[in-house]
Design a protein around this motif. Sequence first.
Motif, mmCIF file in Angstrom:
data_model
loop_
_atom_site.group_PDB
_atom_site.id
_atom_site.type_symbol
_atom_site.label_atom_id
_atom_site.label_comp_id
_atom_site.label_asym_id
_atom_site.label_seq_id
_atom_site.Cartn_x
_atom_site.Cartn_y
_atom_site.Cartn_z
ATOM 1 N N UNK A 1 0.827 -1.210 0.000
ATOM 2 C CA UNK A 1 0.000 0.000 0.000
ATOM 3 C C UNK A 1 0.859 1.256 0.000
ATOM 4 N N UNK A 2 1.954 1.241 0.764
ATOM 5 C CA UNK A 2 2.848 2.398 0.803
ATOM 6 C C UNK A 2 3.479 2.636 -0.565
ATOM 7 N N UNK A 3 3.849 1.556 -1.241
ATOM 8 C CA UNK A 3 4.432 1.685 -2.579
ATOM 9 C C UNK A 3 3.411 2.242 -3.567
ATOM 10 N N UNK A 4 2.209 1.711 -3.558
ATOM 11 C CA UNK A 4 1.177 2.174 -4.498
ATOM 12 C C UNK A 4 0.866 3.648 -4.267
ATOM 13 N N UNK A 5 0.787 4.051 -3.006
ATOM 14 C CA UNK A 5 0.486 5.455 -2.694
ATOM 15 C C UNK A 5 1.593 6.366 -3.214
ATOM 16 N N UNK A 6 2.850 5.967 -3.019
ATOM 17 C CA UNK A 6 3.965 6.771 -3.498
ATOM 18 C C UNK A 6 3.982 6.839 -5.024
ATOM 19 N N UNK A 7 3.733 5.730 -5.672
ATOM 20 C CA UNK A 7 3.700 5.696 -7.132
ATOM 21 C C UNK A 7 2.605 6.623 -7.663
ATOM 22 N N UNK A 8 1.446 6.560 -7.049
ATOM 23 C CA UNK A 8 0.327 7.376 -7.517
ATOM 24 C C UNK A 8 0.584 8.865 -7.314
ATOM 25 N N UNK A 9 1.221 9.235 -6.202
ATOM 26 C CA UNK A 9 1.541 10.650 -5.969
ATOM 27 C C UNK A 9 2.512 11.177 -7.034
ATOM 28 N N UNK A 10 3.384 10.313 -7.507
ATOM 29 C CA UNK A 10 4.396 10.741 -8.479
ATOM 30 C C UNK A 10 3.855 10.756 -9.897
ATOM 31 N N UNK A 11 3.170 9.692 -10.301
ATOM 32 C CA UNK A 11 2.777 9.529 -11.697
ATOM 33 C C UNK A 11 1.293 9.762 -11.965
ATOM 34 N N UNK A 12 0.509 9.948 -10.915
ATOM 35 C CA UNK A 12 -0.900 10.273 -11.109
ATOM 36 C C UNK A 12 -1.807 9.090 -11.327
ATOM 37 N N UNK A 13 -1.244 7.879 -11.439
ATOM 38 C CA UNK A 13 -2.026 6.653 -11.605
ATOM 39 C C UNK A 13 -1.396 5.570 -10.746
ATOM 40 N N UNK A 14 -2.139 4.491 -10.505
ATOM 41 C CA UNK A 14 -1.590 3.363 -9.758
ATOM 42 C C UNK A 14 -0.622 2.588 -10.647
ATOM 43 N N UNK A 15 0.254 1.759 -10.044
ATOM 44 C CA UNK A 15 1.178 0.972 -10.865
ATOM 45 C C UNK A 15 0.475 0.102 -11.897
#
Length: 259
Positions: free
Chosen positions: A237-251
């Motif tokens: 969950x922490x990884x998905x949240x960080x990815x989404x904050x950076x790229x605007x979408x989930x992995x």
Amino acid sequence: MAEPLISIEQAQSNAGPLVIASVLDSPIERTSAPHRHARGQLLGARRGLLTVEAADHHWVVPATHAVWIPPDCVHGLRSHGPFHGWSVYVVAPACVVLPGQPCIIATSGLLREAVDRAATWSEGPLDQRQERIAQLIVDEVAALPAEPFGLKLPLDPRLRRISQALADDLADNRSLTEWAQWAGLSARTLARRFVDETGFSFSQWRQRARLLRALELLAADVPVTTIALELGYDNVSAFIAMFRRTFGVTPGRYFIAGR
């Protein structure tokens, strides 16, 4: 210095084929000291991260992208772990339609397939079909836009040691203070100089390096949970949240979104 992917004579000559392509799978890390050659070069990895120095540019580059290096530009590289890479060398006259400065481009499926085909050719003049594929490679490089995608490397030797060690093991969760002690400088100096030299704080830089690696693993269809654990996140969950904050979408939706 590692053995060149093509002979020095080929790299330094603008005679011969329009392009010369090469691929290499090496079980060990590959390091290339700063050098230059007459041909332009497009280089990338099949998997893993590369650190590349070209002119005054210093990048960490994921396998989803490649680096264009114009003719006679001083450059060097280092892989993080085993090297599975490729290069295309282009005669200088054909480089007039290609970028005049080192840059990063996102590779296309068409480009990768054409490079793989060109890497199977034997030495000597190209036939008409091979000439068309060689020209397609040049045209594709010219058409792919440069991207501000690489992660800048610091110039300070102590900070460079830290950034290289981080890229070698992105799951390493040592704190800024611990890294500063390891490199022999104060935590305050490390924090200030990282921002001055890369534009990112230490934690932001490490986070960005992890996300670049994540893009490569996603492109290889590695499960998101596996990626999160490999990159040192406590939970997915922490990884998905960080990815989404950076790229605007989930992995899971990154490549579906057309990137």
